[in-house]
Scaffold this motif. Structure first.
Motif, PDB file in Angstrom:
ATOM      1  N   PHE A  57     -13.047   0.684  14.470  1.00 38.14           N
ATOM      2  CA  PHE A  57     -11.942   1.414  15.102  1.00 38.14           C
ATOM      3  C   PHE A  57     -10.885   0.466  15.654  1.00 38.14           C
ATOM      4  N   ALA A  58     -11.317  -0.718  16.081  1.00 36.68           N
ATOM      5  CA  ALA A  58     -10.325  -1.727  16.502  1.00 36.68           C
ATOM      6  C   ALA A  58      -9.463  -2.130  15.308  1.00 36.68           C
ATOM      7  N   ASP A  59     -10.098  -2.264  14.143  1.00 36.76           N
ATOM      8  CA  ASP A  59      -9.327  -2.608  12.943  1.00 36.76           C
ATOM      9  C   ASP A  59      -8.399  -1.471  12.533  1.00 36.76           C
ATOM     10  N   LEU A  60      -8.892  -0.237  12.587  1.00 40.89           N
ATOM     11  CA  LEU A  60      -8.027   0.913  12.261  1.00 40.89           C
ATOM     12  C   LEU A  60      -6.803   0.915  13.167  1.00 40.89           C
ATOM     13  N   ASP A  61      -7.044   0.618  14.438  1.00 41.63           N
ATOM     14  CA  ASP A  61      -5.960   0.569  15.415  1.00 41.63           C
ATOM     15  C   ASP A  61      -5.012  -0.580  15.073  1.00 41.63           C
ATOM     16  N   ALA A  62      -5.564  -1.799  14.888  1.00 42.85           N
ATOM     17  CA  ALA A  62      -4.718  -2.976  14.657  1.00 42.85           C
ATOM     18  C   ALA A  62      -3.925  -2.853  13.365  1.00 42.85           C
ATOM     19  N   TYR A  63      -4.576  -2.370  12.308  1.00 46.66           N
ATOM     20  CA  TYR A  63      -3.925  -2.359  10.993  1.00 46.66           C
ATOM     21  C   TYR A  63      -3.129  -1.078  10.723  1.00 46.66           C
ATOM     22  N   ALA A  64      -3.061  -0.149  11.684  1.00 45.26           N
ATOM     23  CA  ALA A  64      -2.206   1.031  11.505  1.00 45.26           C
ATOM     24  C   ALA A  64      -0.752   0.592  11.331  1.00 45.26           C
ATOM     25  N   GLU A  65      -0.395  -0.545  11.929  1.00 40.27           N
ATOM     26  CA  GLU A  65       0.887  -1.216  11.649  1.00 40.27           C
ATOM     27  C   GLU A  65       0.511  -2.523  10.978  1.00 40.27           C
ATOM     28  N   SER A  66       0.677  -2.581   9.660  1.00 38.16           N
ATOM     29  CA  SER A  66       0.383  -3.815   8.927  1.00 38.16           C
ATOM     30  C   SER A  66       1.679  -4.433   8.436  1.00 38.16           C
ATOM     31  N   ASP A  67       1.608  -5.695   8.026  1.00 42.54           N
ATOM     32  CA  ASP A  67       2.775  -6.324   7.401  1.00 42.54           C
ATOM     33  C   ASP A  67       2.811  -6.003   5.912  1.00 42.54           C
ATOM     34  N   ILE A  68       1.620  -6.002   5.299  1.00 44.87           N
ATOM     35  CA  ILE A  68       1.523  -5.721   3.863  1.00 44.87           C
ATOM     36  C   ILE A  68       0.272  -4.888   3.619  1.00 44.87           C
ATOM     37  N   VAL A  69       0.405  -3.844   2.790  1.00 41.67           N
ATOM     38  CA  VAL A  69      -0.776  -3.101   2.329  1.00 41.67           C
ATOM     39  C   VAL A  69      -0.926  -3.350   0.838  1.00 41.67           C
ATOM     40  N   ILE A  70      -2.137  -3.708   0.428  1.00 42.38           N
ATOM     41  CA  ILE A  70      -2.440  -3.849  -0.998  1.00 42.38           C
ATOM     42  C   ILE A  70      -3.318  -2.662  -1.378  1.00 42.38           C
ATOM     43  N   ILE A  71      -2.876  -1.898  -2.371  1.00 47.53           N
ATOM     44  CA  ILE A  71      -3.672  -0.745  -2.811  1.00 47.53           C
ATOM     45  C   ILE A  71      -4.479  -1.173  -4.028  1.00 47.53           C
ATOM     46  N   GLY A  72      -5.801  -1.120  -3.904  1.00 49.27           N
ATOM     47  CA  GLY A  72      -6.680  -1.498  -5.009  1.00 49.27           C
ATOM     48  C   GLY A  72      -7.175  -2.931  -4.870  1.00 49.27           C
ATOM     49  N   ALA A  73      -8.498  -3.094  -4.875  1.00 45.08           N
ATOM     50  CA  ALA A  73      -9.103  -4.434  -4.769  1.00 45.08           C
ATOM     51  C   ALA A  73      -9.730  -4.843  -6.090  1.00 45.08           C
ATOM     52  N   VAL A 217       6.017  -3.551   3.332  1.00 45.95           N
ATOM     53  CA  VAL A 217       5.820  -3.884   1.912  1.00 45.95           C
ATOM     54  C   VAL A 217       4.445  -3.400   1.452  1.00 45.95           C
ATOM     55  N   ILE A 218       4.447  -2.684   0.336  1.00 39.51           N
ATOM     56  CA  ILE A 218       3.202  -2.222  -0.281  1.00 39.51           C
ATOM     57  C   ILE A 218       3.085  -2.893  -1.647  1.00 39.51           C
ATOM     58  N   ILE A 219       1.890  -3.382  -1.966  1.00 44.33           N
ATOM     59  CA  ILE A 219       1.639  -3.902  -3.321  1.00 44.33           C
ATOM     60  C   ILE A 219       0.624  -2.963  -3.958  1.00 44.33           C
ATOM     61  N   SER A 220       1.024  -2.308  -5.039  1.00 44.12           N
ATOM     62  CA  SER A 220       0.101  -1.374  -5.677  1.00 44.12           C
ATOM     63  C   SER A 220      -0.488  -2.007  -6.929  1.00 44.12           C
ATOM     64  N   THR A 221      -1.819  -2.058  -6.977  1.00 45.78           N
ATOM     65  CA  THR A 221      -2.528  -2.659  -8.123  1.00 45.78           C
ATOM     66  C   THR A 221      -3.705  -1.753  -8.465  1.00 45.78           C
ATOM     67  N   THR A 222      -3.399  -0.482  -8.763  1.00 49.91           N
ATOM     68  CA  THR A 222      -4.498   0.484  -8.933  1.00 49.91           C
ATOM     69  C   THR A 222      -4.990   0.594 -10.376  1.00 49.91           C
ATOM     70  N   GLY A 223      -4.538  -0.308 -11.251  1.00 49.77           N
ATOM     71  CA  GLY A 223      -5.060  -0.333 -12.622  1.00 49.77           C
ATOM     72  C   GLY A 223      -4.380   0.687 -13.520  1.00 49.77           C
ATOM     73  N   HIS A 224      -4.790   0.703 -14.793  1.00 51.31           N
ATOM     74  CA  HIS A 224      -4.163   1.632 -15.729  1.00 51.31           C
ATOM     75  C   HIS A 224      -4.688   3.048 -15.524  1.00 51.31           C
ATOM     76  N   ASP A 225      -4.000   4.003 -16.124  1.00 54.57           N
ATOM     77  CA  ASP A 225      -4.322   5.418 -15.916  1.00 54.57           C
ATOM     78  C   ASP A 225      -5.715   5.718 -16.465  1.00 54.57           C
ATOM     79  N   GLY A 226      -6.349   6.675 -15.855  1.00 53.40           N
ATOM     80  CA  GLY A 226      -7.697   7.061 -16.264  1.00 53.40           C
ATOM     81  C   GLY A 226      -8.142   8.137 -15.308  1.00 53.40           C
ATOM     82  N   PRO A 227      -9.429   8.291 -15.074  1.00 52.44           N
ATOM     83  CA  PRO A 227      -9.874   9.274 -14.090  1.00 52.44           C
ATOM     84  C   PRO A 227      -9.213   9.001 -12.745  1.00 52.44           C
ATOM     85  N   PHE A 228      -9.091   7.719 -12.376  1.00 48.99           N
ATOM     86  CA  PHE A 228      -8.180   7.340 -11.295  1.00 48.99           C
ATOM     87  C   PHE A 228      -7.394   6.143 -11.811  1.00 48.99           C
TER      88      PHE A 228
END
Ligand code: AHZ
Length: 311
Positions: A57-73, A217-228
């Motif tokens: 919950f501390a992380d949820l709080d701290a990262y609610a304002e992030s500098d960069i979000v990367i979508i997809g690991a 800034v958001i970096i989206s790297t969610t892969g090619h189309d498919g079920p997701f």
């Protein structure tokens, strides 16, 4: 930069292993063969719960304002996170991964054939990480793709300015009216998240409201189309910020990798797209089981993020 040290990283201790000449630490070798005397330190169940939930919950709080979000690991997202996290320890970087297991399609080299191929010059990224490989001339081979994925993952997770929220899906993008004067109607200003298991039940449960992370800034790297996959660019089409997707084309290793790396870019203000998600925007070829472009697209996405950030 708005980095605030989260509870999760406060007071961490570095652990040395004091290895003996058999390669294992003395504490471990003393334990072996002495199991009758062995016992764990005492604990109460609530301490375990609190140790986890307080940090989360501390992380949820701290990262609610992030500098960069990367979508997809996946391989691209993790490579971007590594590059950014190392270059800019002052930036707060959240990675949001829908799966329980981060790594995307990079746990196997292709089909079920273990080894991972990277074409040169992507061997530079393996050297950077310290991942061993065999040199085959124009390309290199890591003995198991999981060696690459686990190494980049462990390096990313050790960075104090990066938080991975896994089992968490990005359900939508936060947008603002654009002020860039270049014809874009919106700029992307964050992500809307939900537990992945909740996301999967919107059809059979009443409304379960999501959570949010604001970031310039958001970096989206969610892969090619498919079920997701191709999540952000499909959303850009449905919100009429992209006319249509080009659709990923057939496999052409020779051209596909250069195209993905070179075209990794900001697609609408605030949203950079990298990796195979980009092939859906551009109508680019796929490259199949060779991963150099994913690593270097991640490096390029990191560079673009810093440029967009103007830092
Ligand atoms: O779970 C997905 C995966 O780990 C995650 N993801 C997708 N949608 C998401 C969402 N919210 C959060 N809405 C989401 N996470 O994104 C990750 C994508 O990883 P990936 O390995 O599929 O993509 P990549 O672009 O890093 O690597 C692609 C590698 C290639 S090339 C290729 C081909 O040419 O056929 N196939 C693959 C898998």
């Amino acid at each position: 930069p708005i980095l605030t040290k989260s509870l999760a990283t406060a007071g961490e201790t570095a652990v040395g292993n004091n290895s003996t000449n058999n390669g294992l630490s003395k504490v471990i070798t003393d334990m072996m063969g002495n199991w009758d005397a062995f016992t764990f330190s005492p604990i109460r169940e609530s301490q375990v719960s609190r140790a986890m939930t307080r940090r989360y919950f501390a992380d949820l709080d701290a990262y609610a304002e992030s500098d960069i979000v990367i979508i997809g690991a996946g391989s691209c997202g993790l490579s971007a996170a590594y590059t950014l996290g190392k270059l800019r320890p002052d930036l707060k970087i959240a990675i949001v991964e829908a799966g329980v297991a981060p790594g995307g399609g990079a746990w196997l080299g292709g089909q079920l054939f273990s080894a991972m191929v990277m074409r040169k010059p992507a061997d530079a990224f393996l050297r950077e990480l310290g991942v061993p490989f065999e040199d085959e001339g124009h390309f290199v081979v890591v003995k198991h793709a999981a060696l690459f994925t686990s190494t980049v993952l462990s390096k990313v997770l050790q960075l104090p300015n990066v938080k991975l929220f896994n089992a968490t899906a990005v359900e939508d993008l936060i947008t603002r009216k654009s002020d860039d004067g270049e014809g874009s109607e919106v700029r992307v200003a964050g992500v809307v998240t939900n537990w992945t298991l909740v996301s999967m039940h919107h059809d059979d449960q009443s409304c379960m409201d999501p959570n949010t992370i604001n970031a310039p800034v958001i970096i989206s790297t969610t892969g090619h189309d498919g079920p997701f996959g191709a999540f952000s660019v499909k959303r850009l089409v449905s919100m009429k910020q992209l006319e249509q997707l080009g659709g990923m084309r057939g496999l052409d290793m020779q051209s596909a990798e250069d195209a993905i790396v070179k075209n990794t870019r900001e697609i609408v203000p605030g949203l950079i797209v990298g990796g195979m998600e980009l092939s859906e925007v551009d109508g680019a070829n796929r490259m199949g089981p060779t991963f150099g472009a994913m690593a270097l697209s991640g490096v390029k996405a990191a560079e673009e993020a810093l440029r967009v950030f103007d830092l």
